[in-house]
Design an enzyme around this catalytic site. Structure first.
Site, PDB file in Angstrom:
ATOM      1  N   GLU A  40     -11.071  -6.692   2.617  1.00 28.10           N
ATOM      2  CA  GLU A  40      -9.968  -6.196   3.444  1.00 28.10           C
ATOM      3  C   GLU A  40     -10.384  -6.089   4.906  1.00 28.10           C
ATOM      4  O   GLU A  40     -11.475  -5.632   5.227  1.00 28.10           O
ATOM      5  CB  GLU A  40      -9.515  -4.818   2.960  1.00 28.10           C
ATOM      6  CG  GLU A  40      -8.397  -4.213   3.819  1.00 28.10           C
ATOM      7  CD  GLU A  40      -7.963  -2.826   3.376  1.00 28.10           C
ATOM      8  OE1 GLU A  40      -6.797  -2.472   3.607  1.00 28.10           O
ATOM      9  OE2 GLU A  40      -8.799  -2.096   2.796  1.00 28.10           O
ATOM     10  N   HIS A  93     -12.056  -0.619   0.364  1.00 28.93           N
ATOM     11  CA  HIS A  93     -11.177  -0.283   1.482  1.00 28.93           C
ATOM     12  C   HIS A  93     -11.887  -0.695   2.764  1.00 28.93           C
ATOM     13  O   HIS A  93     -13.084  -0.497   2.917  1.00 28.93           O
ATOM     14  CB  HIS A  93     -10.914   1.224   1.474  1.00 28.93           C
ATOM     15  CG  HIS A  93     -10.038   1.704   2.568  1.00 28.93           C
ATOM     16  ND1 HIS A  93     -10.418   2.684   3.458  1.00 28.93           N
ATOM     17  CD2 HIS A  93      -8.776   1.355   2.923  1.00 28.93           C
ATOM     18  CE1 HIS A  93      -9.443   2.930   4.304  1.00 28.93           C
ATOM     19  NE2 HIS A  93      -8.433   2.125   4.007  1.00 28.93           N
ATOM     20  N   ASP A 126       0.856  -1.185   0.000  1.00 30.47           N
ATOM     21  CA  ASP A 126       0.000   0.000   0.000  1.00 30.47           C
ATOM     22  C   ASP A 126       0.894   1.237   0.000  1.00 30.47           C
ATOM     23  O   ASP A 126       1.628   1.490   0.958  1.00 30.47           O
ATOM     24  CB  ASP A 126      -0.884  -0.005   1.248  1.00 30.47           C
ATOM     25  CG  ASP A 126      -1.903   1.122   1.257  1.00 30.47           C
ATOM     26  OD1 ASP A 126      -1.796   2.029   0.414  1.00 30.47           O
ATOM     27  OD2 ASP A 126      -2.806   1.092   2.117  1.00 30.47           O
TER      28      ASP A 126
END
EC number: 4.2.1.90
Length: 405
Positions: free
Chosen positions: A349, A329, A226
């Site tokens: 996630e 997300h 990330d």
């Protein structure tokens, strides 16, 4: 003729905040960036501000946690309430109480799309391409879905058409993918710590981190990076190739949101088999359409920032039409109820919010009660079988309502 359920109207909307610039550090809640000292989420992570040495060590040093948590509650005429949390703080309270309330109160609890469209259009002149206003609209939208589910007695995922799988499997985002593997997650995503201002030395350091974690985790465990908008195209391409020998599954959000041509170039030049992903900080449906057109492999909207569940469903449809995945997300229950209904979301996630990633902690702790966490890297759909989003508001938190109407 069969009786049709009569749905109540919305009586009132209220907005609180907690945490933010005036609170003690580490309030947590909807603003999961607001953690205490010695937490991995604030430990020398590469950001767009890292090029300024005064702000490279800590994201809190440049104010990532100043907004705090926004809590929106909508109450129906029958006394039932729905609520949601996001990151917009006191300023979000003002927008809800002084502007958006007129589009909410008096509407039927099922008028979610109408309210959503009116909020978007009424704020267009000051919302731009997302940001604080879109976070606020997202929070209202989620609260409306929660209320609708509670009124009709169904979990939100059933309002969306029902589950397409029995469980959600997760990868973990945090500093210790090796610990995530032990907990049963399918993969681990690490933050990068260096950027273009560090030159090739930064690339070598982050690649070495990936190499070390590959050795610890073995060959079959997913590893991802990330980059949190901290890079330019050339640096991102170099980093991707430096990590290719270690079977990096994807490289995420290398560039700022509006650099669509840069993402196209990155995708064109990325190593074969390595996916390019982004979307966490994109805030409009059009931005996701453009991102999709530029070849992103996985779109990653945050349901609390992109316009809410109503927009997330539309984003998933755009991705599906192009054969792309949508993996939101991490947004806890607000994304769980969506992704279990999406055929193009094979995994999701989970953000590790414990300081050293060694224990499981609910993402929005302490503001949500009964917030589920993965067990052996999975959440079964039966865990979601409660009306609305299935969580409760912790009113023992220091909730402040600075405005009313």
């Amino acid at each position: 003729m069969e009786n049709i359920m009569t749905l109540p109207k919305i009586k009132q909307v209220r907005a609180w905040f907690t945490g933010g610039a005036t609170a003690e550090k580490g309030a947590g809640g909807g603003d999961y960036h607001d953690q205490g000292a010695n937490h991995w989420i604030d430990d020398h992570i590469a950001t767009p501000m890292s090029k300024y040495r005064d702000y490279e060590q800590s994201r809190q040093s440049f104010g990532i946690n100043v907004l705090g948590t926004l809590i929106v509650e909508v109450e129906a005429e029958n006394g039932q309430t729905g609520f949601a949390v996001s990151t917009a703080g006191e300023m979000g309270c003002f927008i809800v109480e002084k502007h958006l309330n007129r589009f909410i109160e008096g509407k039927c609890v099922s008028d979610i799309k109408l309210i959503h469209d009116q909020m978007l259009n009424a704020t267009l002149y000051y919302s731009g391409s997302g940001g604080l206003v879109m976070n606020t609209i997202s929070c209202v939208d989620l609260a409306l879905w929660d209320l609708f589910g509670k009124v009709v007695g169904l979990p939100v995922y059933k309002l969306l058409g029902g589950a397409v799988r029995d469980e959600i499997q997760f990868y973990a985002t945090g500093a210790r993918p090796d610990l995530a593997k032990e907990m049963g997650f399918i993969g681990g995503k690490m933050p990068t710590h260096w950027g273009p201002h560090d030159g090739d030395a930064g690339i070598r350091k982050d690649a070495a981190m990936v190499a070390d974690m590959r050795e610890k985790c073995g060959e079959d465990f997913w590893l991802m990076l990330d980059c949190w908008m901290s890079q330019d195209v050339n640096y991102a391409i170099k980093l991707a190739h430096a990590c290719a020998p270690y079977n990096l599954k994807w490289i995420e959000e290398c560039l700022p949101p509006q650099q669509y041509e840069g993402y196209r170039e990155l995708k064109h030049n990325a190593p074969a088999g390595m996916m390019v992903t982004s979307g966490e900080h994109h805030g409009t449906l059009q931005s996701f359409r453009t991102l999709s057109e530029n070849g992103i492999d996985i779109m990653q909207p945050d349901v609390g920032w992109c316009g809410g569940l109503t927009t997330l469903v539309e984003i998933a449809a755009i991705a599906k039409s192009r054969g792309q995945l949508v993996v939101p997300h991490g947004s806890s229950v607000y994304s769980h109820h969506a992704v279990i209904t999406f055929t193009n979301t094979p995994f999701s996630e989970f953000l590790m919010t414990s300081p050293d990633c060694s224990t499981m902690r609910p993402q929005f702790d302490p503001i949500l009660l009964n917030e589920p966490v993965p067990v052996n890297g999975r959440i079964h759909k039966s865990v979601l079988d409660k009306p609305g989003f299935g969580v409760e508001l912790n009113r023992d938190c220091n909730l402040k309502r600075p405005y009313s109407h």
